[in-house]
Design a protein around this motif. Structure first.
Motif, PDB file in Angstrom:
ATOM      1  N   LEU A  34       0.852  -1.195   0.000  1.00 23.86           N
ATOM      2  CA  LEU A  34       0.000   0.000   0.000  1.00 23.86           C
ATOM      3  C   LEU A  34       0.883   1.240   0.000  1.00 23.86           C
ATOM      4  O   LEU A  34       1.918   1.257   0.652  1.00 23.86           O
ATOM      5  N   LYS A  35       0.436   2.258  -0.723  1.00 24.19           N
ATOM      6  CA  LYS A  35       1.180   3.517  -0.712  1.00 24.19           C
ATOM      7  C   LYS A  35       0.748   4.336   0.498  1.00 24.19           C
ATOM      8  O   LYS A  35      -0.432   4.292   0.880  1.00 24.19           O
ATOM      9  N   LYS A  36       1.659   5.102   1.057  1.00 27.82           N
ATOM     10  CA  LYS A  36       1.249   6.035   2.119  1.00 27.82           C
ATOM     11  C   LYS A  36       0.290   7.027   1.481  1.00 27.82           C
ATOM     12  O   LYS A  36       0.533   7.521   0.400  1.00 27.82           O
ATOM     13  N   GLY A  37      -0.805   7.286   2.136  1.00 32.58           N
ATOM     14  CA  GLY A  37      -1.765   8.230   1.564  1.00 32.58           C
ATOM     15  C   GLY A  37      -2.813   7.553   0.694  1.00 32.58           C
ATOM     16  O   GLY A  37      -3.689   8.213   0.155  1.00 32.58           O
ATOM     17  N   SER A  38      -2.715   6.230   0.552  1.00 31.31           N
ATOM     18  CA  SER A  38      -3.763   5.511  -0.174  1.00 31.31           C
ATOM     19  C   SER A  38      -5.097   5.693   0.551  1.00 31.31           C
ATOM     20  O   SER A  38      -5.142   5.714   1.780  1.00 31.31           O
ATOM     21  N   ARG A  39      -6.160   5.807  -0.233  1.00 33.61           N
ATOM     22  CA  ARG A  39      -7.468   6.042   0.399  1.00 33.61           C
ATOM     23  C   ARG A  39      -8.252   4.755   0.651  1.00 33.61           C
ATOM     24  O   ARG A  39      -9.403   4.792   1.111  1.00 33.61           O
ATOM     25  N   ILE A  40      -7.659   3.611   0.339  1.00 36.06           N
ATOM     26  CA  ILE A  40      -8.390   2.354   0.516  1.00 36.06           C
ATOM     27  C   ILE A  40      -8.743   2.136   1.996  1.00 36.06           C
ATOM     28  O   ILE A  40      -7.892   2.292   2.875  1.00 36.06           O
TER      29      ILE A  40
END
Ligand code: TXA
Ligand code: MG
Length: 309
Positions: A94-100
């Motif tokens: 997951l990317k930091k700042g992902s909205r999932i």
């Protein structure tokens, strides 16, 4: 076509209200909701009676939105180019700042993503400004649905809307590959393992069971008609429904053909449909002819083994 557009609009209406609906994919039907909304994602888990610790796959129309949510790497791009859209799911960081939503990922630092091939669902995804979390549209542990009728059988009136696009072309769930560290297969599926090995030019291992992270269906009954299943049966016993992959001379009413000429693609497509039918016909036991352990045969054997548990 007009009808399709009207149904896509209806789908958007429900999804924007944080409801979940069923969507067609080439593998199996999915129970879909806004992957960025915890409120929406919770409804999936409630409807499916799915354990909260089992994360869901997030469905995208393409790379633009995906890039905001995950870290992509070289193996990903190689496999994406070769197989997507199609029946393969990638587990990525997951990317930091992902909205999932954390409900979708079960608070993990990774997420499973895929690009479905069904045209209607692709169109729907393009209209939305969020990806769709979607596990298979069945009650937890039941057989996965390969048609809108199957979905209806699972949920009845509890589901608000089913985007109907006929029978799923592949009929088996996606192959799941983790690309978080060294590539590892987490679930056999609609893309043959041999093809993945060839594309990555290395032999990818199946994740060993001692690893703690939840592997799809591990240790539990899954994909199951909840009827005893006997594998590698040369002939059926009294009272058993018999699943076959080669044509026999006898025409017994308990014979159910997945294919008549060992066509494994056809067998894969028919597997869940036949299991559902056998259950409906109230057979109390199932036996299955030996199915070769290569290509999609590996996936079919995997599903039958888990269903038999
Ligand atoms: O073909 C398919 O993959 C279908 C269609 C609807 O896309 N979906 C599907 O979803 O089979 P589901 O939820 O029935 O199976 C997905 C599996 C879960 O059992 C879960 O354990 C695994 O994917 N999974 C999800 N996120 C994961 C993660 N971050 N790490 C490891 N496994 C993950
Ligand atoms: Mg499932």
């Amino acid at each position: 076509m007009n009808n399709n557009l009207a149904n896509i609009k209806k789908s958007i209406f429900f999804l924007n209200k944080n409801d979940c609906i069923a969507i067609p994919t080439e593998t199996v039907y999915g129970l879909a909701a806004n992957a960025y909304s915890s409120k929406a994602a919770k409804k999936i888990y409630a409807l499916k009676k799915r354990p909260k610790n089992n994360p869901s796959i997030v469905h995208y129309s393409g790379l633009n939105q995906l890039k905001k949510d995950c870290e992509l790497n070289k193996d990903f791009f190689i496999l994406y180019k070769k197989f997507c859209p199609g029946p393969i799911t990638f587990v990525l960081k997951l990317k930091k700042g992902s909205r999932i939503s954390k409900i979708v990922t079960n608070n993990k630092k990774t997420v499973a993503v895929r690009f479905p091939k069904n045209k209607l669902t692709q169109k729907l995804l393009k209209f939305l400004n969020y990806p769709l979390a979607a596990p298979s549209a069945n009650i937890s542990t039941n057989i996965s649905p390969v048609s809108a009728e199957d979905v209806k059988e699972e949920f009845g009136k509890k589901i608000k809307f089913i985007l109907n696009d006929g029978v799923s072309k592949i009929g088996l769930e996606s192959t799941i590959i983790s690309l978080v560290k060294k590539p590892e297969i987490l679930r056999y599926g609609g893309i043959e393992i041999e093809k993945i090995n060839k594309t990555l030019k290395k032999k990818i291992k199946f994740k060993s069971k001692k690893n703690k992270i939840l592997v799809p269906g591990q240790g539990r009954v899954h994909y199951s008609p909840h009827i005893p299943i006997r594998l590698n049966a040369k002939n059926p016993f009294e009272g058993e429904a018999y699943l076959l992959i080669k044509k026999r001379k006898l025409k017994n009413k308990n014979y159910f053909y997945l294919t008549k000429n060992k066509n494994l693609k056809e067998a894969g497509k028919k597997l869940y449909k036949m299991l559902r039918l056998i259950k409906k016909l109230k057979y109390k036991k199932i036996s299955v002819e030996k199915i070769p352990k290569k290509g999609l045969g590996i996936t079919i054997n995997d599903r039958l083994n888990r269903a038999a548990k």
